[in-house]
Design an enzyme around this catalytic site. Sequence first.
Site, PDB file in Angstrom:
ATOM      1  N   SER A   1     -14.546  -8.385 -13.919  1.00 14.34           N
ATOM      2  CA  SER A   1     -13.985  -9.033 -15.111  1.00 14.34           C
ATOM      3  C   SER A   1     -14.579  -8.426 -16.378  1.00 14.34           C
ATOM      4  O   SER A   1     -15.782  -8.529 -16.636  1.00 14.34           O
ATOM      5  CB  SER A   1     -14.269 -10.540 -15.072  1.00 14.34           C
ATOM      6  OG  SER A   1     -13.953 -11.140 -16.315  1.00 14.34           O
TER       7      SER A   1
ATOM      8  N   GLU B   1      -5.278  -3.663 -18.855  1.00 14.96           N
ATOM      9  CA  GLU B   1      -4.443  -4.026 -20.005  1.00 14.96           C
ATOM     10  C   GLU B   1      -4.077  -2.793 -20.829  1.00 14.96           C
ATOM     11  O   GLU B   1      -2.996  -2.716 -21.421  1.00 14.96           O
ATOM     12  CB  GLU B   1      -5.189  -5.040 -20.876  1.00 14.96           C
ATOM     13  CG  GLU B   1      -4.378  -5.597 -22.030  1.00 14.96           C
ATOM     14  CD  GLU B   1      -5.178  -6.547 -22.897  1.00 14.96           C
ATOM     15  OE1 GLU B   1      -5.015  -6.501 -24.125  1.00 14.96           O
ATOM     16  OE2 GLU B   1      -5.985  -7.327 -22.339  1.00 14.96           O
TER      17      GLU B   1
ATOM     18  N   ASN C   1     -14.055  -9.278 -19.589  1.00 14.74           N
ATOM     19  CA  ASN C   1     -14.534 -10.232 -20.603  1.00 14.74           C
ATOM     20  C   ASN C   1     -15.844 -10.885 -20.178  1.00 14.74           C
ATOM     21  O   ASN C   1     -16.680 -11.222 -21.013  1.00 14.74           O
ATOM     22  CB  ASN C   1     -13.460 -11.276 -20.924  1.00 14.74           C
ATOM     23  CG  ASN C   1     -13.126 -12.171 -19.755  1.00 14.74           C
ATOM     24  OD1 ASN C   1     -13.804 -13.157 -19.509  1.00 14.74           O
ATOM     25  ND2 ASN C   1     -12.076 -11.840 -19.014  1.00 14.74           N
TER      26      ASN C   1
ATOM     27  N   CYS D   1      -0.081 -12.406 -19.760  1.00 15.55           N
ATOM     28  CA  CYS D   1      -0.522 -13.334 -20.799  1.00 15.55           C
ATOM     29  C   CYS D   1       0.364 -13.171 -22.041  1.00 15.55           C
ATOM     30  O   CYS D   1       0.646 -12.033 -22.459  1.00 15.55           O
ATOM     31  CB  CYS D   1      -1.974 -13.040 -21.145  1.00 15.55           C
ATOM     32  SG  CYS D   1      -2.568 -13.941 -22.587  1.00 15.55           S
TER      33      CYS D   1
ATOM     34  N   HIS E   1      -2.797  -9.093 -17.194  1.00 22.37           N
ATOM     35  CA  HIS E   1      -3.046  -7.934 -18.050  1.00 22.37           C
ATOM     36  C   HIS E   1      -1.765  -7.223 -18.470  1.00 22.37           C
ATOM     37  O   HIS E   1      -1.801  -6.359 -19.349  1.00 22.37           O
ATOM     38  CB  HIS E   1      -3.955  -6.933 -17.329  1.00 22.37           C
ATOM     39  CG  HIS E   1      -5.225  -7.536 -16.842  1.00 22.37           C
ATOM     40  ND1 HIS E   1      -5.469  -7.814 -15.514  1.00 22.37           N
ATOM     41  CD2 HIS E   1      -6.333  -7.949 -17.505  1.00 22.37           C
ATOM     42  CE1 HIS E   1      -6.674  -8.348 -15.371  1.00 22.37           C
ATOM     43  NE2 HIS E   1      -7.217  -8.451 -16.566  1.00 22.37           N
TER      44      HIS E   1
END
Length: 542
Positions: free
Chosen positions: A221, A129, A223, A99, A77
């Site tokens: 999570s 993030e 997502n 990422c 993140h």
Amino acid sequence: MKITIARYAGFCFGVRRAIDITFKVRQKNPNKKIYTLGQIIHNPQVIDALRHRGIGIVHEIDDTRLKEGDIAIVRAHGISPEKKKTLQDKGVEVIDAACPMVLKVQAIIKKATKNADLVVIVGDKNHPEMDAHLGAAGDKGILVEDVEGAEKISRVGRLAVVAQTTFDVAIYKDIIGVLRDKADVLDVSDTICRSTVDRQNEVRDLARDHDTFIVIGGRESANTKRLAEIAAKEKRQVIKVETPEQLGDFNIPRDARVAVIAGASTPHWVIEECINALKTAHTHMGIENAVLGFLAETPLLPSLGGMGIAMAALVFCGLGFSWEVLLTVFFLAFACTGPHRKASQWPLWAVCTGIATSLCLLSSGLIPGLLVVGIAMLRPILDVGGVSDYVRSLYSLAIFVLISMITPLSIAAAPINPGLLLLAAYACVHFLGVEILIGLKNMERDAIIGRMSLARYVHEENAILVMEYAIMGLALALFLSFPLKIAPALAYGLLPPLFFLAKGIDFYNEQVIFDNRMFTIYVQGLWAILPGMGLLWKLTMM
């Protein structure tokens, strides 16, 4: 029951990269204290594996456990520039595993702060993030979670807008529609990860002809939650699980049309285990499970391969088939090849060794019989000895060559032929190719549990490259061997397995997810082509 596995499921590139970096850091620094800044990914199995490796988790940069000389790994993140600098000033070595897409968003934000009056960062306020993005934006950044938040923004001259990489695409579009009236100039950046877009679109597509969604992923999570929310909006039954065992708590109708989806932080092997558990839980799929389990977990297919190599060895030496010899090879291979042995499998080893020895003694006498016993005893040494997994692969190759080539040639007292070197090369490439493909398929799991397969030992890219060149070179040599009178026409029968072995690399590169046993059966099943080619030779050429 109809089961469809989502094409876009499991680790995305950024998550896989973060995990690889983390394990490599531990490998290179066995004596240092290593921490991740928050959970490296939101997956309980991975976090558990890191804990067993002595990798801790700190949630704040001022955590007293972080000392000078320690290593702090930035998770997928990302982290704000200020926090990163604070850690470095404390003498902590910072390894950035963020990422690349997250880093790209931060770069866009930094550039936008120089030109825009305001930078809107669309995302979930509690997502880690967002902390990194807001840190990059400084005093020009503002967080927006939904359309209502966008409507509260005051009008400015120039406004830049970016989104959290895992945000809902549809909601982002709605927010942009509102922001168009909030600025004279609106700079919109498409920062939602392509993997996220594909996953969300696929859920909507699957909802057209599926009534039940099994969503696999960690509870934290974002997502994974988003995928479940999209499926729920489509008025579909949603079952959320973290582990295969949790599927037993749900009663799924026999006629259900089930779509299996997973977040970007869910390992492929967890998805595959859930699929296995889903099939096992339903008795009407019992026959299919029994057949898959038998083919994937027993040495039947490699044993057929050993017999096929023995057929080719006899033909290469100008001899006909001796079914006593071939059956000896088959039962010896059944005793000594295949997966790692469990205690319950030792009776099978004893019975098959006894049959192979008896066949050899009756057909060829004492000396060949002792040879069979000697080769059979190599397998217990392999299973009892605590050797590394990549060494086990090489040791198993030596046993396979002894069984499939040395044994039949010795029993038949065959003359030495130069073409046997080509056949031995084929046996090595095919055997190690199978080992590498299975190792590649299980790469994620092996990395997490610490298993050093042959594919991991030589590294993923090197394994694929060497395998591709070996297959191409061997295929060319086999194709030319008959015209050059090095080998009989049966050499052409060795080409189809090589083609399908190369196709297995494509399956891996495409990251296709399905029942893991199916991949094992596909790869091991290539051995069954060889005795088929031998029989075809016997019918057409002899």
